[in-house]
Design an enzyme around this catalytic site. Sequence first.
Site, PDB file in Angstrom:
ATOM      1  N   SER A  75      -1.798  -6.231  -5.781  1.00 57.82           N
ATOM      2  CA  SER A  75      -1.604  -6.045  -4.341  1.00 57.82           C
ATOM      3  C   SER A  75      -1.904  -7.305  -3.551  1.00 57.82           C
ATOM      4  CB  SER A  75      -2.517  -4.912  -3.861  1.00 57.82           C
ATOM      5  OG  SER A  75      -2.659  -4.924  -2.460  1.00 57.82           O
ATOM      6  N   GLY A  76      -0.957  -7.705  -2.707  1.00 56.07           N
ATOM      7  CA  GLY A  76      -1.177  -8.853  -1.842  1.00 56.07           C
ATOM      8  C   GLY A  76      -2.284  -8.592  -0.834  1.00 56.07           C
ATOM      9  N   LEU A  77      -2.307  -7.382  -0.260  1.00 53.99           N
ATOM     10  CA  LEU A  77      -3.373  -7.016   0.662  1.00 53.99           C
ATOM     11  C   LEU A  77      -4.728  -7.092  -0.026  1.00 53.99           C
ATOM     12  CD1 LEU A  77      -4.672  -5.755   3.191  1.00 53.99           C
ATOM     13  CD2 LEU A  77      -3.993  -3.503   2.304  1.00 53.99           C
ATOM     14  N   ASP A 114       2.720  -8.065  -6.103  1.00 55.54           N
ATOM     15  CA  ASP A 114       3.180  -7.932  -4.722  1.00 55.54           C
ATOM     16  C   ASP A 114       3.379  -9.356  -4.205  1.00 55.54           C
ATOM     17  OD1 ASP A 114       3.545  -7.471  -2.040  1.00 55.54           O
ATOM     18  OD2 ASP A 114       1.551  -6.642  -1.688  1.00 55.54           O
ATOM     19  N   ASP A 116       4.953 -10.656  -1.706  1.00 57.00           N
ATOM     20  CA  ASP A 116       5.276 -10.853  -0.289  1.00 57.00           C
ATOM     21  C   ASP A 116       6.761 -11.193  -0.131  1.00 57.00           C
ATOM     22  OD1 ASP A 116       2.642 -10.297   0.258  1.00 57.00           O
ATOM     23  OD2 ASP A 116       2.028 -12.381   0.375  1.00 57.00           O
ATOM     24  N   GLU A 143       9.649  -8.719  -0.579  1.00 53.93           N
ATOM     25  CA  GLU A 143      10.086  -7.932   0.572  1.00 53.93           C
ATOM     26  C   GLU A 143      10.989  -8.735   1.489  1.00 53.93           C
ATOM     27  OE1 GLU A 143       6.431  -7.855   3.578  1.00 53.93           O
ATOM     28  OE2 GLU A 143       5.794  -7.570   1.501  1.00 53.93           O
ATOM     29  N   LYS A 149       4.421 -13.401   6.089  1.00 52.77           N
ATOM     30  CA  LYS A 149       4.663 -11.960   6.200  1.00 52.77           C
ATOM     31  C   LYS A 149       3.680 -11.299   7.153  1.00 52.77           C
ATOM     32  CE  LYS A 149       2.726  -8.947   4.093  1.00 52.77           C
ATOM     33  NZ  LYS A 149       2.649  -8.593   2.656  1.00 52.77           N
ATOM     34  N   ASN A 151       1.685  -7.586   7.452  1.00 53.67           N
ATOM     35  CA  ASN A 151       1.396  -6.391   6.660  1.00 53.67           C
ATOM     36  C   ASN A 151       2.111  -5.179   7.239  1.00 53.67           C
ATOM     37  OD1 ASN A 151      -0.390  -3.823   6.069  1.00 53.67           O
ATOM     38  ND2 ASN A 151      -0.826  -5.300   4.465  1.00 53.67           N
ATOM     39  N   ARG A 190      11.927  -5.155  -2.203  1.00 57.20           N
ATOM     40  CA  ARG A 190      11.251  -4.230  -1.288  1.00 57.20           C
ATOM     41  C   ARG A 190      11.970  -4.205   0.062  1.00 57.20           C
ATOM     42  NH1 ARG A 190       4.756  -4.536  -0.204  1.00 57.20           N
ATOM     43  NH2 ARG A 190       4.709  -3.916   1.995  1.00 57.20           N
ATOM     44  N   HIS A 221       9.883   1.459   1.545  1.00 56.57           N
ATOM     45  CA  HIS A 221       8.570   1.574   2.169  1.00 56.57           C
ATOM     46  C   HIS A 221       8.669   2.322   3.495  1.00 56.57           C
ATOM     47  CE1 HIS A 221       4.445   0.825   2.177  1.00 56.57           C
ATOM     48  NE2 HIS A 221       4.377  -0.429   2.560  1.00 56.57           N
TER      49      HIS A 221
END
Length: 326
Positions: A75-77, A114, A116, A143, A149, A151, A190, A221
């Site tokens: 996960s990028g987050l 992920d 981004d 994405e 990016k 979130n 994405r 998403h």
Amino acid sequence: FFPICLSFENKMLASVSRKAAPALGARLLSVVPKRKTTKLKEMLTSNDLRFLMEAHNGMSAKIVQEAGFEGIWGSGLSISASCGVRDSNEMSWTQVLDVLDFMSEGTDIPILLDGDTGYGNFNNARRLVKKLENIGVAGVCMEDKLFPKTNSLLEGDDIRQPLADPVEFAHKIRAAKDSQTDPDFCVVARVEAFIAGWGLEETLKRAELYRQAGADAVLIHSKKSSPEDIEAFMDAWDNRHPVVIVPTKYYTTPTDSFREWGISTVIWANHNLRAAVDAMQRTTAQIFEDQSLSNVEKKVVSVKEVFRIQDQDELTRAEKEYLPVS
């Protein structure tokens, strides 16, 4: 006489080898471990619903594998948050790969990063793919937003979610696929149209463009608390290509509904990070208040368990094997 006998013997051995080759090949295939890329591709294309669990460092990746999950969502987050920065490409992509390297080295299951927006244009994306292959990461999800990016779960009237030009993004997907050397490396596209406030028609148009560009799956998403966007998309999509979802916001939706709609893969996207934050906040506050460890020691994992996850026993055995006895 000797050369004749030797020639006859070689022919016999060759004949036996040809007959034994299929069985030998089958045995070799049975012992050669399946590549991580192949595992991920099989997950994405399976007829059964599959799951990826979030991890954000080497320790959490090992915990995900031990729990029994077949794959990891890088996960990028979560990776950015674990480093104390925002999910706005404040970490460089090489810093992200440094974290992924530990995650990949410590596990046998595939990681889908992920990624981004691909950290730039088509050229950045294809360099990313090459570097991910080098460290054993099985795939990347990109994405269709602009760099840096934003979130997808941020809320507020002042939050903008600008989308990339869909044709340019499709070329980025194609460039990523063209640059891979492992045929099973996966690129997931994405689609953020629902997040940006566009409707079903725009989402379908973008998903189809990315499918035609070579994406191995599309991730659809939505940040609505109900799954209506996803259900509508799946009904119109008609199972033409694997679909991945992230039900962080519509978490009350029964998992069997995802099966009924024909979803390929579900990503549990950030709960290991959030669980860790909760545990650290409570533990730290308790120690600060008490100025003592007496009320927390029995509530936290033992140091011995940390050593076990780190595989300290392997180092102890290796030291006995390779260090001289004084």
